[in-house]
Write an enzyme that holds these catalytic residues in place. Structure first.
Site, PDB file in Angstrom:
ATOM      1  N   LYS A  71       0.816  -1.231   0.000  1.00 48.85           N
ATOM      2  CA  LYS A  71       0.000   0.000   0.000  1.00 48.85           C
ATOM      3  C   LYS A  71       0.846   1.276   0.000  1.00 48.85           C
ATOM      4  O   LYS A  71       0.567   2.202  -0.751  1.00 48.85           O
ATOM      5  CB  LYS A  71      -0.959   0.004   1.195  1.00 48.85           C
ATOM      6  CG  LYS A  71      -2.062  -1.033   1.063  1.00 48.85           C
ATOM      7  CD  LYS A  71      -3.047  -0.957   2.224  1.00 48.85           C
ATOM      8  CE  LYS A  71      -4.066  -2.079   2.118  1.00 48.85           C
ATOM      9  NZ  LYS A  71      -5.094  -2.028   3.141  1.00 48.85           N
ATOM     10  N   ASP A 107     -10.069   2.419   2.316  1.00 52.53           N
ATOM     11  CA  ASP A 107     -10.106   1.668   3.584  1.00 52.53           C
ATOM     12  C   ASP A 107     -10.832   2.440   4.695  1.00 52.53           C
ATOM     13  O   ASP A 107     -11.689   1.899   5.391  1.00 52.53           O
ATOM     14  CB  ASP A 107      -8.685   1.345   4.065  1.00 52.53           C
ATOM     15  CG  ASP A 107      -8.096   0.131   3.374  1.00 52.53           C
ATOM     16  OD1 ASP A 107      -8.861  -0.706   2.868  1.00 52.53           O
ATOM     17  OD2 ASP A 107      -6.849   0.015   3.353  1.00 52.53           O
TER      18      ASP A 107
HETATM   19  P1  NAP Z   1       0.740  -3.350   9.768  1.00 48.88           P
HETATM   20  O1  NAP Z   1       1.005  -2.103   9.021  1.00 48.88           O
HETATM   21  O2  NAP Z   1       1.701  -4.486   9.700  1.00 48.88           O
HETATM   22  O3  NAP Z   1       0.565  -2.926  11.333  1.00 48.88           O
HETATM   23  C1  NAP Z   1       0.454  -3.911  12.344  1.00 48.88           C
HETATM   24  C2  NAP Z   1       0.082  -3.264  13.662  1.00 48.88           C
HETATM   25  O4  NAP Z   1      -0.120  -4.294  14.647  1.00 48.88           O
HETATM   26  C3  NAP Z   1       1.141  -2.333  14.244  1.00 48.88           C
HETATM   27  O5  NAP Z   1       0.525  -1.307  14.970  1.00 48.88           O
HETATM   28  C4  NAP Z   1       1.921  -3.287  15.182  1.00 48.88           C
HETATM   29  O6  NAP Z   1       2.575  -2.628  16.240  1.00 48.88           O
HETATM   30  C5  NAP Z   1       0.770  -4.076  15.751  1.00 48.88           C
HETATM   31  N1  NAP Z   1       1.226  -5.360  16.290  1.00 48.88           N
HETATM   32  C6  NAP Z   1       1.553  -6.464  15.590  1.00 48.88           C
HETATM   33  N2  NAP Z   1       1.943  -7.445  16.439  1.00 48.88           N
HETATM   34  C7  NAP Z   1       1.839  -6.943  17.709  1.00 48.88           C
HETATM   35  C8  NAP Z   1       2.083  -7.473  19.003  1.00 48.88           C
HETATM   36  N3  NAP Z   1       2.491  -8.726  19.177  1.00 48.88           N
HETATM   37  N4  NAP Z   1       1.853  -6.676  20.076  1.00 48.88           N
HETATM   38  C9  NAP Z   1       1.424  -5.407  19.918  1.00 48.88           C
HETATM   39  N5  NAP Z   1       1.171  -4.844  18.697  1.00 48.88           N
HETATM   40  C10 NAP Z   1       1.382  -5.597  17.607  1.00 48.88           C
HETATM   41  O7  NAP Z   1      -0.668  -3.976   9.358  1.00 48.88           O
HETATM   42  P2  NAP Z   1      -1.956  -3.200   8.804  1.00 48.88           P
HETATM   43  O8  NAP Z   1      -1.892  -3.103   7.329  1.00 48.88           O
HETATM   44  O9  NAP Z   1      -2.127  -1.954   9.580  1.00 48.88           O
HETATM   45  O10 NAP Z   1      -3.115  -4.246   9.147  1.00 48.88           O
HETATM   46  C11 NAP Z   1      -3.500  -4.487  10.494  1.00 48.88           C
HETATM   47  C12 NAP Z   1      -4.616  -5.531  10.508  1.00 48.88           C
HETATM   48  O11 NAP Z   1      -5.786  -4.987   9.899  1.00 48.88           O
HETATM   49  C13 NAP Z   1      -4.282  -6.817   9.730  1.00 48.88           C
HETATM   50  O12 NAP Z   1      -4.749  -7.928  10.473  1.00 48.88           O
HETATM   51  C14 NAP Z   1      -5.089  -6.680   8.466  1.00 48.88           C
HETATM   52  O13 NAP Z   1      -5.488  -7.931   7.935  1.00 48.88           O
HETATM   53  C15 NAP Z   1      -6.303  -5.902   8.971  1.00 48.88           C
HETATM   54  N6  NAP Z   1      -6.974  -5.151   7.895  1.00 48.88           N
HETATM   55  C16 NAP Z   1      -8.303  -5.367   7.712  1.00 48.88           C
HETATM   56  C17 NAP Z   1      -8.963  -4.667   6.715  1.00 48.88           C
HETATM   57  C18 NAP Z   1     -10.428  -4.916   6.514  1.00 48.88           C
HETATM   58  O14 NAP Z   1     -10.952  -4.580   5.435  1.00 48.88           O
HETATM   59  N7  NAP Z   1     -11.129  -5.438   7.494  1.00 48.88           N
HETATM   60  C19 NAP Z   1      -8.291  -3.747   5.908  1.00 48.88           C
HETATM   61  C20 NAP Z   1      -6.927  -3.518   6.141  1.00 48.88           C
HETATM   62  C21 NAP Z   1      -6.256  -4.251   7.141  1.00 48.88           C
HETATM   63  P3  NAP Z   1       4.088  -2.107  16.034  1.00 48.88           P
HETATM   64  O15 NAP Z   1       3.952  -0.828  15.258  1.00 48.88           O
HETATM   65  O16 NAP Z   1       4.576  -1.908  17.404  1.00 48.88           O
HETATM   66  O17 NAP Z   1       4.814  -3.174  15.278  1.00 48.88           O
END
Ligand code: NAP
Length: 283
Positions: A71, A107
């Site tokens: 993205k 989104d």
């Molecule tokens: P991303 O950029 O990889 O961000 C991941 C986030 O989760 C960061 O804030 C990270 O914290 C945190 N995190 C991961 N592991 C952790 C842990 N063990 N303890 C505490 N915090 C943790 O991912 P993203 O693109 O934002 O997506 C996040 C989620 O949203 C995914 O599961 C994705 O599938 C979902 N999503 C859903 C939709 C929908 O349409 N429903 C759309 C987009 C995304 P740090 O910054 O500290 O690493």
């Protein structure tokens, strides 16, 4: 689905992409709309992204969706961004306009539409507590700000990422009250004063709650609790726990549905059949 010599293509660029529900959902919509369009998964390695984007244009794709991990890099590779993509610097939808690829981000708007389906929220007088500061959280923060939310608390393990979102918000929405804290410092008052509580981290998909930093005991029937992580068959443990506290809950399928519908509008200019799309991702 009938593929003919005139079928137009739309892709979803990601890695991994095989698990995505978007092809099922979007193809169901195009079929119901009677459009000669086929939506295909395109697994693209980060080092091939630039070539893949050129390929979309060269092969006259109508457009594409973009998912993890492309993205943000995609936003840097397109010549034009519009709307939320401009503010967030992340693209989830590409429209091919006469061989020029234009980046959008649906989104955040998708999340707000799904939120409005489950709760009647007066954003101007409400506060939100947002866990996570990745790409998805960034889109949600901007969409909440655009909706006029009164106060937004950003909570993330890596504080610098939450601070970066706060800087972005201050630049574009100077009136918005924001705060940033690490997970361990979210106090009782913040839970009590936040109408909306959102998990936008990528954890908590299955098994145990795995979110010790969310104080489920502080959730009540007055909260609207959202988990954008989506599962097809059951709600996440976080949402189950919130439901147990009487909160109104919202899973991630609604956001998936509405971001996809907004993308179809961008590609075709036509409102897609929501119930067909909902049926496709829930079946
Ligand atoms: P991303 O950029 O990889 O961000 C991941 C986030 O989760 C960061 O804030 C990270 O914290 C945190 N995190 C991961 N592991 C952790 C842990 N063990 N303890 C505490 N915090 C943790 O991912 P993203 O693109 O934002 O997506 C996040 C989620 O949203 C995914 O599961 C994705 O599938 C979902 N999503 C859903 C939709 C929908 O349409 N429903 C759309 C987009 C995304 P740090 O910054 O500290 O690493």
């Amino acid at each position: 689905m009938k593929i003919s010599g005139t079928t137009k293509l739309i892709g979803i660029l990601g890695r991994p992409v095989a698990h995505s529900l978007s092809p099922k959902m979007q193809n169901a919509a195009f079929e119901a709309m009677g459009l000669d369009i086929c939506y295909v998964p395109l697994e693209v390695a980060p080092e091939d992204l630039e070539n893949a984007l050129r390929g979309l244009s060269a092969m006259n794709f109508l457009g594409a969706n973009v998912t993890i991990p492309h993205k943000v890099p995609t936003a840097k590779m397109l010549s034009r961004l519009e709307g939320a993509a401009l503010i967030t610097g992340a693209v989830n939808t590409i429209v091919n306009q006469n061989s020029s690829l234009v980046g959008h981000n649906t989104d955040g708007a998708g999340f707000i539409r799904s939120l409005n389906e489950v709760a009647d929220i007066d954003f101007q007088t409400s506060a939100a507590l947002l866990f996570g500061a990745g790409g998805a959280a960034r889109s949600l923060a901007v969409a909440l700000a655009e909706s006029g939310i009164a106060r937004l608390a950003l909570v993330n393990r890596t504080l610098e990422k939450a601070l970066a979102i706060e800087r972005l918000l201050k630049q574009h929405f100077p009136e918005l009250t924001t705060s940033v804290q690490p997970p361990g410092e979210v106090n009782e008052e913040l839970y009590a004063s936040s109408k909306i509580v959102i998990n936008a981290t990528s954890i908590g998909l299955e098994g145990d709650l795995k979110m010790p930093f969310v104080a489920v005991d502080r959730l009540t029937k007055d909260h609207v609790v959202c988990d954008i992580v989506y599962t097809q068959s059951q709600e996440t443990p976080f949402l189950s726990a919130a439901r147990g506290k009487g909160a109104t809950t919202l899973g991630g399928l609604g956001m998936l549905l509405h971001q996809g519908a907004a993308a179809i509008q961008l590609w075709t200019g036509i409102e897609p059949p929501m119930e067909v799309m909902r049926g496709a991702i829930e079946s």
